[in-house]
Design an enzyme around this catalytic site. Structure first.
Site, PDB file in Angstrom:
ATOM      1  N   GLU A  70      10.335   2.256   9.938  1.00 58.30           N
ATOM      2  CA  GLU A  70      11.352   3.258   9.591  1.00 58.30           C
ATOM      3  C   GLU A  70      10.663   4.596   9.735  1.00 58.30           C
ATOM      4  O   GLU A  70       9.780   4.927   8.939  1.00 58.30           O
ATOM      5  CB  GLU A  70      11.811   3.074   8.140  1.00 58.30           C
ATOM      6  CG  GLU A  70      12.469   1.739   7.840  1.00 58.30           C
ATOM      7  CD  GLU A  70      13.912   1.697   8.275  1.00 58.30           C
ATOM      8  OE1 GLU A  70      14.468   2.752   8.641  1.00 58.30           O
ATOM      9  OE2 GLU A  70      14.485   0.604   8.259  1.00 58.30           O
TER      10      GLU A  70
ATOM     11  N   CYS B 122      13.626  12.027   4.969  1.00 57.53           N
ATOM     12  CA  CYS B 122      13.706  11.615   6.375  1.00 57.53           C
ATOM     13  C   CYS B 122      15.094  11.850   6.954  1.00 57.53           C
ATOM     14  O   CYS B 122      15.243  12.127   8.136  1.00 57.53           O
ATOM     15  CB  CYS B 122      13.311  10.159   6.505  1.00 57.53           C
ATOM     16  SG  CYS B 122      14.215   9.081   5.402  1.00 57.53           S
TER      17      CYS B 122
ATOM     18  N   GLU C 131      10.619  17.138  13.823  1.00 58.22           N
ATOM     19  CA  GLU C 131      10.782  17.119  12.374  1.00 58.22           C
ATOM     20  C   GLU C 131       9.757  18.047  11.725  1.00 58.22           C
ATOM     21  O   GLU C 131       8.577  17.985  12.055  1.00 58.22           O
ATOM     22  CB  GLU C 131      10.524  15.677  11.933  1.00 58.22           C
ATOM     23  CG  GLU C 131      10.840  15.358  10.521  1.00 58.22           C
ATOM     24  CD  GLU C 131      10.470  13.910  10.192  1.00 58.22           C
ATOM     25  OE1 GLU C 131       9.369  13.462  10.576  1.00 58.22           O
ATOM     26  OE2 GLU C 131      11.267  13.241   9.534  1.00 58.22           O
TER      27      GLU C 131
ATOM     28  N   LYS D 131       0.835  -1.194   0.000  1.00 53.55           N
ATOM     29  CA  LYS D 131       0.000   0.000   0.000  1.00 53.55           C
ATOM     30  C   LYS D 131       0.877   1.254   0.000  1.00 53.55           C
ATOM     31  O   LYS D 131       1.540   1.564   0.980  1.00 53.55           O
ATOM     32  CB  LYS D 131      -0.913   0.067   1.224  1.00 53.55           C
ATOM     33  CG  LYS D 131      -1.958   1.181   1.060  1.00 53.55           C
ATOM     34  CD  LYS D 131      -2.630   1.598   2.345  1.00 53.55           C
ATOM     35  CE  LYS D 131      -1.861   2.615   3.105  1.00 53.55           C
ATOM     36  NZ  LYS D 131      -1.680   3.892   2.412  1.00 53.55           N
TER      37      LYS D 131
HETATM   38  P1  NAD Z   1       2.424   8.818   7.403  1.00 53.01           P
HETATM   39  O1  NAD Z   1       2.853   8.147   8.659  1.00 53.01           O
HETATM   40  O2  NAD Z   1       1.334   9.811   7.470  1.00 53.01           O
HETATM   41  O3  NAD Z   1       1.921   7.739   6.329  1.00 53.01           O
HETATM   42  C1  NAD Z   1       2.753   6.698   5.887  1.00 53.01           C
HETATM   43  C2  NAD Z   1       1.887   5.576   5.346  1.00 53.01           C
HETATM   44  O4  NAD Z   1       1.130   4.995   6.394  1.00 53.01           O
HETATM   45  C3  NAD Z   1       0.884   6.009   4.294  1.00 53.01           C
HETATM   46  O5  NAD Z   1       0.808   4.998   3.311  1.00 53.01           O
HETATM   47  C4  NAD Z   1      -0.409   6.100   5.083  1.00 53.01           C
HETATM   48  O6  NAD Z   1      -1.562   5.945   4.292  1.00 53.01           O
HETATM   49  C5  NAD Z   1      -0.249   4.948   6.038  1.00 53.01           C
HETATM   50  N1  NAD Z   1      -1.033   5.010   7.272  1.00 53.01           N
HETATM   51  C6  NAD Z   1      -1.525   6.111   7.884  1.00 53.01           C
HETATM   52  N2  NAD Z   1      -2.161   5.751   9.019  1.00 53.01           N
HETATM   53  C7  NAD Z   1      -2.048   4.404   9.145  1.00 53.01           C
HETATM   54  C8  NAD Z   1      -2.473   3.447  10.107  1.00 53.01           C
HETATM   55  N3  NAD Z   1      -3.158   3.806  11.205  1.00 53.01           N
HETATM   56  N4  NAD Z   1      -2.169   2.155   9.913  1.00 53.01           N
HETATM   57  C9  NAD Z   1      -1.465   1.771   8.838  1.00 53.01           C
HETATM   58  N5  NAD Z   1      -1.034   2.620   7.880  1.00 53.01           N
HETATM   59  C10 NAD Z   1      -1.313   3.933   8.032  1.00 53.01           C
HETATM   60  O7  NAD Z   1       3.760   9.415   6.782  1.00 53.01           O
HETATM   61  P2  NAD Z   1       3.907  10.356   5.509  1.00 53.01           P
HETATM   62  O8  NAD Z   1       3.390  11.702   5.912  1.00 53.01           O
HETATM   63  O9  NAD Z   1       3.337   9.687   4.323  1.00 53.01           O
HETATM   64  O10 NAD Z   1       5.498  10.405   5.325  1.00 53.01           O
HETATM   65  C11 NAD Z   1       6.314  11.281   6.011  1.00 53.01           C
HETATM   66  C12 NAD Z   1       7.010  10.606   7.183  1.00 53.01           C
HETATM   67  O11 NAD Z   1       7.736   9.465   6.731  1.00 53.01           O
HETATM   68  C13 NAD Z   1       8.044  11.502   7.831  1.00 53.01           C
HETATM   69  O12 NAD Z   1       7.920  11.485   9.227  1.00 53.01           O
HETATM   70  C14 NAD Z   1       9.380  10.891   7.413  1.00 53.01           C
HETATM   71  O13 NAD Z   1      10.436  11.154   8.265  1.00 53.01           O
HETATM   72  C15 NAD Z   1       9.049   9.457   7.326  1.00 53.01           C
HETATM   73  N6  NAD Z   1      10.003   8.750   6.469  1.00 53.01           N
HETATM   74  C16 NAD Z   1      10.965   7.944   7.053  1.00 53.01           C
HETATM   75  C17 NAD Z   1      11.915   7.295   6.270  1.00 53.01           C
HETATM   76  C18 NAD Z   1      12.972   6.401   6.881  1.00 53.01           C
HETATM   77  O14 NAD Z   1      13.650   5.692   6.168  1.00 53.01           O
HETATM   78  N7  NAD Z   1      13.154   6.378   8.181  1.00 53.01           N
HETATM   79  C19 NAD Z   1      11.871   7.451   4.889  1.00 53.01           C
HETATM   80  C20 NAD Z   1      10.896   8.274   4.327  1.00 53.01           C
HETATM   81  C21 NAD Z   1       9.968   8.913   5.135  1.00 53.01           C
END
Ligand code: NAD
Length: 490
Positions: free
Chosen positions: A249, A283, A384, A175
């Site tokens: 992650e 990130c 962040e 997803k």
């Molecule tokens: P997010 O947590 O809002 O969403 C990430 C994913 O999770 C999306 O596909 C979303 O639809 C899904 N999701 C949301 N709620 C959920 C739930 N309750 N259960 C299961 N899935 C759910 O993150 P974002 O805004 O899409 O991305 C930004 C974040 O990602 C930032 O905090 C960034 O630091 C982090 N990030 C980390 C890395 C790493 O390698 N550590 C890499 C890229 C991004």
């Protein structure tokens, strides 16, 4: 063509709902994609479970070398379609098409790496201390894996999960973020074209509810999630109910430490890329600049001056150096973060507002922003923003630099800049971060583990550990000369 892939068939969601995908450069609708329901998630998980068949399915029983061959075909197809994939990624995320191309090339390398690794290390013999016993450890795929990804590097993040999961013999339900699904849909098509059997790769689309249904599903054995801290914490809690394996992650607040003995021009230039590439939506972005007293003022002035010249624009324009933020909602959260910095007393050196050029008015743009005079207790130093916002702190001694660099709940990445090799090594060893760069910022390798200390997550992607996440170790004890043990005498 419908956009959900379930059991080898492309279909629409059971509610027939669709979601608009918006270009963050001009808010135009670039696609409408099908939205899954919890019922569709259930169907996708069942299809993956049927293909896995408790480890007896075609894919988990396919020799690892043949699985590797499929991954190699995927790498070739990714490169064949580089133009198209890069175009979709830029439409979806707003990043420059040059960055999108780089992402496609990088993920092809990741598929090749796991293709090569798939049939290496089949296990090991263990000395049981008895001549009549053969003891060995072998690896089995975990089962049905739910792979959930964010919007900032859609293609890259999903490939970091799909390649090792398939190499290990798992079946998957993927997803992508609801904000940026386009390249993941194309990837699923390419996996089919490369020969992934029906049910091995399944794709569902949607947001929080769809992700939650995956995490809660009793037939999912493993969840690999990349995204925000709060979402990750919720997933860890939800997964506890069914004791799934979970890799998360999460975010980062990454220190970029600069000692006074550096070449100023090089360190300034790299500090700029570290934080402002992809408008800070990275990130591992170097959002926390920590500069030694002697060069502090000159360094901040030079970073701010160059930040003002960053060319914002359409990711398809070759002159563009940085695109917009991904959505209006995300820009609003960056604006709130900047307001917090001002309230806390950080000194705004440049930026702190939207650009005024009329040609950027339709997009979610925000100016590269530099805050000086920041203290470690400020929210803007600890949290962040995921936007183009740099905070600057100062230090005088090496010990102080290390203490500042480690003063974070996160621990994803960090860098140290110095001409003193021994000091560089000392600081790199002392930093509690999953990746540390010395006199550089940003590179990663498919062969080297990526992941976080602290609240940046658990588990690792890439490298051999990235494959190990998707394997169960099994000890097989073979007694070749069994005889009664006579523990019980009667
Ligand atoms: P997010 O947590 O809002 O969403 C990430 C994913 O999770 C999306 O596909 C979303 O639809 C899904 N999701 C949301 N709620 C959920 C739930 N309750 N259960 C299961 N899935 C759910 O993150 P974002 O805004 O899409 O991305 C930004 C974040 O990602 C930032 O905090 C960034 O630091 C982090 N990030 C980390 C890395 C790493 O390698 N550590 C890499 C890229 C991004």
């Amino acid at each position: 063509m419908p956009n959900l892939l379930i059991g080898g068939d492309w279909r629409a969601g059971s509610s027939a709902a669709q979601r608009e995908v918006v270009n963050p450069f001009d808010q135009s609708v670039v696609a409408k994609v099908d939205e899954a329901t919890a019922d569709d998630v259930d169907a996708a998980v069942r299809a993956a479970a049927a293909a896995f068949a408790g480890g007896a399915g075609e894919w988990p029983r396919t020799p690892a070398g043949e699985r590797g061959a499929l991954l190699r075909r995927v790498a070739d197809l990714l490169l064949r379609d580089e133009d198209d994939l890069a175009r979709l990624e830029t439409l979806d995320t707003g990043k420059t098409v040059g960055e999108s191309r780089q992402d496609v090339q990088d993920v092809a390398a990741v598929f090749r790496y796991y293709a090569d690794l798939a049939d290496k290390d089949p296990g090991r013999l263990v000395d049981a201390g008895r001549r009549d016993v053969v003891s060995r450890v072998v690896y089995e795929p975990v089962g049905v894996c739910a792979l959930i990804t964010p919007w900032n590097y859609p293609l890259l993040q999903v490939c970091w999960k799909v390649a090792p999961a398939l190499a290990a013999g798992n079946t998957i339900v993927v997803k992508p973020s609801e904000v940026t699904p386009l390249t993941t849909i194309r990837l699923a098509e390419l996996l089919q074209e490369a020969g992934a059997p029906a049910g091995v790769v399944n794709l569902v689309l949607g947001g929080r509810e769809v992700g939650a249904a995956m995490v809660e599903h009793p037939d999912v054995d493993l969840v690999s999630f990349t995204g925000g801290l709060a979402t990750g914490q919720g997933i860890l809690r939800a997964a506890a109910e069914t004791v799934k394996k979970v890799t998360v992650e999460l975010g980062g607040k990454n220190p970029n430490i600069v000692f006074a003995d550096v070449d100023l021009d090089t360190a300034v230039d790299n500090a700029l890329t570290a934080v402002f590439l992809h408008s800070g939506q990275v990130c591992s972005a170097g959002t926390r600049l920590i500069v030694q007293d002697e060069i502090h003022d000159e360094f901040v002035a030079a970073v701010a001056e160059r930040a003002e010249h960053i060319r914002l624009g359409n990711g398809f324009d070759p002159a563009t150096e940085s695109g917009p933020l991904v959505s209006g909602e995300h820009r609003a959260s960056v604006e709130e973060y900047v307001a917090t910095g001002l309230r806390e007393g950080a000194r705004l050196v440049t930026g702190g507002r939207r650009p005024e050029e009329p040609e950027l008015a339709g997009g979610f743009f925000y100016l590269p922003t530099v805050f000086a005079d920041c203290r470690r207790d400020m929210h803007v130093v600890q949290e962040e923003s995921f936007g183009p916002v740099l905070t600057v702190e100062r230090f005088s001694t090496e010990e102080e630099a290390i203490a500042l660099g480690n003063d974070t709940d996160y621990g994803l990445a960090g860098a140290v800049w110095t001409a003193d090799t021994a000091r560089a090594e000392r600081v790199a060893r002392a930093l509690r971060h999953g990746t540390v760069w010395i006199n550089d910022f940003g590179p990663y390798l498919p062969q080297a583990e990526w992941g976080g200390f602290g609240r940046s997550g658990n588990g690792r992607e890439l490298g051999p550990s990235g494959l190990a996440e998707y394997r169960e170790a099994k000890h097989i004890w073979h007694n070749t000369a069994p005889e009664p043990a006579r523990w019980f005498k009667g």
